[in-house]
Design an enzyme around this catalytic site. Structure first.
Site, PDB file in Angstrom:
ATOM      1  CB  CYS A   5      -0.931   0.007   1.211  1.00 58.99           C
ATOM      2  SG  CYS A   5      -2.335  -1.117   1.073  1.00 58.99           S
ATOM      3  CG  HIS A  65      -1.371  -5.370  -1.001  1.00 58.82           C
ATOM      4  ND1 HIS A  65      -1.759  -4.082  -0.681  1.00 58.82           N
ATOM      5  CD2 HIS A  65      -1.689  -5.535  -2.307  1.00 58.82           C
ATOM      6  CE1 HIS A  65      -2.304  -3.504  -1.743  1.00 58.82           C
ATOM      7  NE2 HIS A  65      -2.262  -4.356  -2.750  1.00 58.82           N
ATOM      8  CG  HIS A  85       2.216 -10.090  -3.989  1.00 60.62           C
ATOM      9  ND1 HIS A  85       1.804 -10.123  -2.671  1.00 60.62           N
ATOM     10  CD2 HIS A  85       3.252 -10.959  -4.081  1.00 60.62           C
ATOM     11  CE1 HIS A  85       2.566 -10.960  -2.004  1.00 60.62           C
ATOM     12  NE2 HIS A  85       3.461 -11.503  -2.835  1.00 60.62           N
TER      13      HIS A  85
END
Ligand code: AMP
Length: 113
Positions: free
Chosen positions: A7, A97, A99
């Site tokens: 982020c 996150h 990916h």
């Protein structure tokens, strides 16, 4: 999301080797490449992995992968590539996150992680 390194990269708070950006995603070079070409596709919206993904996020991810398929030549992937997404510590997920690893060119390491 606070304390998420991807982020922070997406927001520009941490530098990255950016290859492509649009409203849905960022494609950057992996800092620790496991193949001659090793990019990371990062959806801009934070979710940890495909198990946590909502239907709307799944649609965004599908759109990202379709866009990737249209960029094969410009990304140097015309000879073939592998897409990998690790889920969970036992699968070697180190960044929570979602990916997609984009691996192309000569493989440096044939292990899955
Ligand atoms: P995974 O182990 O599947 O969670 O993959 C995380 C990947 O992120 C690894 O291949 C790391 O080398 C890569 N990585 C971690 N931090 C950065 C960063 N700041 N810029 C680019 N790639 C990163």
């Amino acid at each position: 999301m606070e304390n998420c390194i991807f982020c922070k990269i997406i927001k520009g708070e941490i530098p990255s080797a950016k290859i492509y950006e649009d409203e849905d995603m960022l494609i950057i070079k992996d800092v620790n490449p496991q193949a001659k070409i090793h990019y990371l596709l990062l959806p801009k919206q934070h979710f940890a992995n495909i198990v946590e993904m909502t239907d709307a996020q799944a649609q965004t991810l599908a759109r990202c992968i379709k866009k990737l398929s249209n960029m094969v030549d410009e990304l140097g992937l015309q000879d073939g590539f592998r897409l990998v997404s690790n889920k969970g510590a036992h699968a070697c997920q180190s960044v929570e996150h979602l990916h997609i690893h984009i691996l192309g060119g000569q493989q440096l390491d044939d292990r899955m992680c």
